[in-house]
Design an enzyme around this catalytic site. Structure first.
Site, PDB file in Angstrom:
ATOM      1  N   GLY A  24       0.832  -1.198   0.000  1.00  0.00           N
ATOM      2  CA  GLY A  24       0.000   0.000   0.000  1.00  0.00           C
ATOM      3  C   GLY A  24       0.861   1.239   0.000  1.00  0.00           C
ATOM      4  O   GLY A  24       2.093   1.174   0.009  1.00  0.00           O
ATOM      5  N   GLY A  26       0.816   5.723   1.216  1.00  0.00           N
ATOM      6  CA  GLY A  26       0.173   6.817   1.919  1.00  0.00           C
ATOM      7  C   GLY A  26       0.754   8.143   1.474  1.00  0.00           C
ATOM      8  O   GLY A  26       1.502   8.220   0.491  1.00  0.00           O
ATOM      9  N   GLY A  27       0.427   9.175   2.231  1.00  0.00           N
ATOM     10  CA  GLY A  27       0.890  10.493   1.861  1.00  0.00           C
ATOM     11  C   GLY A  27       2.390  10.668   1.995  1.00  0.00           C
ATOM     12  O   GLY A  27       2.994  11.481   1.301  1.00  0.00           O
ATOM     13  N   GLY A  29       4.734   7.886   2.105  1.00  0.00           N
ATOM     14  CA  GLY A  29       5.607   6.863   1.563  1.00  0.00           C
ATOM     15  C   GLY A  29       4.888   5.643   1.046  1.00  0.00           C
ATOM     16  O   GLY A  29       3.662   5.617   0.914  1.00  0.00           O
ATOM     17  N   GLN A  30       5.680   4.619   0.765  1.00  0.00           N
ATOM     18  CA  GLN A  30       5.236   3.365   0.182  1.00  0.00           C
ATOM     19  C   GLN A  30       5.522   2.232   1.171  1.00  0.00           C
ATOM     20  O   GLN A  30       6.513   2.266   1.898  1.00  0.00           O
ATOM     21  CB  GLN A  30       5.993   3.113  -1.129  1.00  0.00           C
ATOM     22  N   VAL A  31       4.631   1.223   1.183  1.00  0.00           N
ATOM     23  CA  VAL A  31       4.836   0.050   2.028  1.00  0.00           C
ATOM     24  C   VAL A  31       4.963  -1.168   1.116  1.00  0.00           C
ATOM     25  O   VAL A  31       4.105  -1.405   0.261  1.00  0.00           O
ATOM     26  CB  VAL A  31       3.679  -0.148   3.023  1.00  0.00           C
ATOM     27  N   ASP A 138      -4.014   7.543  16.825  1.00  0.00           N
ATOM     28  CA  ASP A 138      -4.596   7.421  15.486  1.00  0.00           C
ATOM     29  C   ASP A 138      -5.185   6.026  15.280  1.00  0.00           C
ATOM     30  O   ASP A 138      -5.057   5.449  14.200  1.00  0.00           O
ATOM     31  CB  ASP A 138      -3.547   7.715  14.416  1.00  0.00           C
TER      32      ASP A 138
END
Length: 442
Positions: A24, A26-27, A29-31, A138
Site C-alpha cells: 500500500g 500513503g501520503g 511513503g510506500q509500504v 490514530d
C-alpha cells in the site's frame, strides 16, 4: 486486499530485505512486502524521496524510537530500521490479512459477540501501550489488521509519550483521522490523556458492529464541527443493544466521562460470558471468522520450476489483485490464467509430469460461509506407507530443482535464492492451525 507487483522504479532490496511487492501507500511513503535473508516476512515502509528533508527525517526517527519501546502480543513489532538511509525505511512484522475497514466492507458488520471479543482484545493491547507511557492517537479501522492469529494494531506514526506537550507537528495543526478523533484532540488540546485512545476504540467498535463512524459529513469542516460540538451526539444507529451502553460511555464528549481500558475489558468480558462462552472461545471464533486463508504470501514466494523437455506448461501471468470476497471463483475464458483467491503468482510455471497422464484432483467444495473456510481440509493424495500426515505435509518435493528467475534487471543466468523453505513452513503451520480448529470442542 491488494498486493501489486514492483514497478521499474521500485528498489529490489532495502537493508537486506528482498522486496516482493507493494502492499500500500500513503501520503508520506510506500509500504512493500519484503523478506529477510532468513525468510521472515516484513512490511517495509519507505519515505518518498520527494518529501525527504531534515524535518521528515526527524519525525521518522521519532517514530522508530517510539516503535522500539512498544511491545505486546497484539502490536505489530518493529524488526529493523534506518532513518538515516536514503531513502529512510523501517521494517515491521507482516500481518497477513485484511484490515477491519476492508473486512467490514466485504463481509458486513460483526455481531455483538465478535465485536465484544474484538473490544476486549484491542482494549488490553492499548492498555499495554499506555503502561509503557505511550498513546496511539490514530487508532482507526484501517489500523487494525485481522491476521491468522488474531487482530493486531499497527501504525504508531502519531504516537506520543503520555502527558507530553512536545510535538514535531506545527502549531495549530491537528493530525489524525477525524472520523475516529475525540473532541479534545480535534480542538488541539495538550497534553492528551489515555482517554483519547478509549474514544478512538469506541469509534472502531461502533464501525465494526454497524459499518459507520460516530459522525458522518460531506466535508471535513462539517465533520470537525460535529466532533467538537458537545450538543451533537454520536450516531449509534444499528449498534447491538448489548453494546449500546458501553459505546455511549466510550464516545462521551468529556474525557473524564469515558471508562478506563480495564473497565472496557471487563464489560466486554461480561457480555461474552453472558452468552455462555469463555473469552478465549470468543476470540477463537473471531479469528476463525475474520482471518483470510493463507494463500497470499505462499503463492508469492512459490518457486518456479523449469518445464521438462516435451511437456506443456501453463504460465501464470502476474495477477495483482487479491479479491476481498470469499465466494465462488468467476468463470474464465479459455486460455486465461486463473486468479486464485487470496494470492497471486509471478510468472510461475506448473508443468505436467512427463510420460504421466494428468490426474484430476479430487473436488473440494468451496464454502460461501467464511466461517467454514477453516474446516479440516483432507489431502487428495495419501502419504507413502510408513509416513505420518504431518511428515508428508512438511516434506518438500525434491523431484525437481528449486530455482527462481533472475533478479529484476539481471541477465537471467544467475538464479535467485530459493524461498521454498519459508513458504513450506508457513503452509505446515497453517495446516496445524486448521487441524486444531477442526478438533476443538469450542
Amino acid at each position: 486486499m491488494q498486493i501489486a507487483p514492483l514497478s521499474p522504479d521500485d528498489p529490489s532490496e532495502l537493508g537486506g530485505y528482498e522486496l516482493l511487492g507493494r502492499i500500500g501507500q500513503g501520503g508520506m511513503g510506500q509500504v512493500y512486502l519484503g523478506e529477510s535473508p532468513g525468510g521472515e516476512p516484513a512490511a517495509v515502509k519507505v519515505i518518498k524521496p520527494s518529501i525527504v528533508d531534515s524535518e521528515t527525517r526527524l519525525r521518522f526517527a521519532q517514530e522508530v524510537e517510539i516503535l522500539k519501546t512498544i511491545w505486546g502480543a497484539r502490536i505489530a513489532a518493529l524488526l529493523d530500521a534506518d532513518p538515516e538511509a536514503d531513502p529512510p525505511w523501517l521494517a515491521t512484522e507482516y500481518v497477513e490479512g485484511l484490515d477491519l475497514s476492508r473486512h467490514v466492507a466485504s463481509h458486513g458488520p460483526l455481531d455483538a459477540l465478535l465485536t465484544a471479543s474484538l473490544g476486549a482484545t484491542l482494549a488490553e493491547a492499548l492498555a499495554t501501550v499506555h503502561k509503557q507511557g505511550l498513546l496511539h492517537r490514530d487508532l482507526k479501522p484501517a489500523n487494525v489488521l485481522l491476521g491468522p492469529n488474531g487482530p493486531k494494531v499497527i501504525d504508531f506514526g502519531l504516537a506520543v509519550f503520555a502527558e507530553s506537550s512536545v510535538s514535531l507537528t506545527a502549531a495549530n495543526t491537528v493530525v489524525g483521522t477525524p472520523s475516529c478523533m475525540p473532541p479534545e484532540q480535534a480542538n488541539g488540546e495538550k497534553p492528551l490523556t489515555p482517554a483519547v485512545d478509549v474514544y478512538a476504540l469506541g469509534a472502531v467498535l461502533l464501525f465494526a458492529s454497524t459499518g459507520h463512524a460516530p459522525y458522518r459529513a460531506d466535508n471535513i469542516h462539517l465533520l470537525f464541527h460535529q466532533v467538537v460540538d458537545a450538543s451533537i451526539s454520536p450516531d449509534l444507529s444499528g449498534a447491538p443493544e448489548e453494546l449500546m451502553s458501553l459505546l455511549t460511555a466510550m464516545l462521551a464528549h468529556q474525557p473524564q466521562d469515558r471508562p478506563a481500558l480495564d473497565d472496557v475489558v471487563r464489560r466486554c468480558r461480561g457480555l461474552i460470558e453472558a452468552r455462555g462462552l469463555k473469552v478465549t472461545q470468543a476470540r477463537r471464533r473471531l479469528t476463525n471468522f475474520t482471518a483470510a486463508p493463507a494463500h497470499v504470501l505462499d503463492d508469492l514466494l512459490a518457486v518456479d520450476h523449469p518445464a521438462p523437455p516435451g511437456s506443456t506448461a501453463r504460465p501464470h501471468t502476474g495477477a495483482v489483485e487479491v479479491p476481498a470476497g470469499r465466494g465462488e471463483p468467476e468463470a474464465l475464458a479459455p486460455g486465461a490464467a486463473r486468479q486464485e483467491p487470496g494470492g497471486f503468482r509471478l510468472n510461475r510455471q506448473e508443468p505436467e509430469p512427463p510420460h504421466t497422464p494428468p490426474m484430476p484432483p479430487a473436488p473440494v467444495p468451496r464454502p460461501t460461509d467464511p466461517r467454514l473456510l477453516f474446516a479440516r481440509i483432507d489431502t487428495s493424495t495419501p502419504p507413502p506407507a510408513g509416513t505420518t500426515t504431518d511428515e508428508a505435509a512438511a516434506k518438500p518435493d525434491r523431484s525437481r530443482p528449486l530455482t527462481r528467475p533472475a533478479a529484476r534487471g539481471g541477465t537471467g543466468s544467475t538464479p535467485r535464492r530459493s524461498l521454498r523453505h519459508s513458504a513450506q513452513a508457513r503452509i505446515t503451520a497453517q495446516r496445524l492451525r486448521e487441524a486444531y480448529a477442526a478438533n476443538s470442542p469450542f
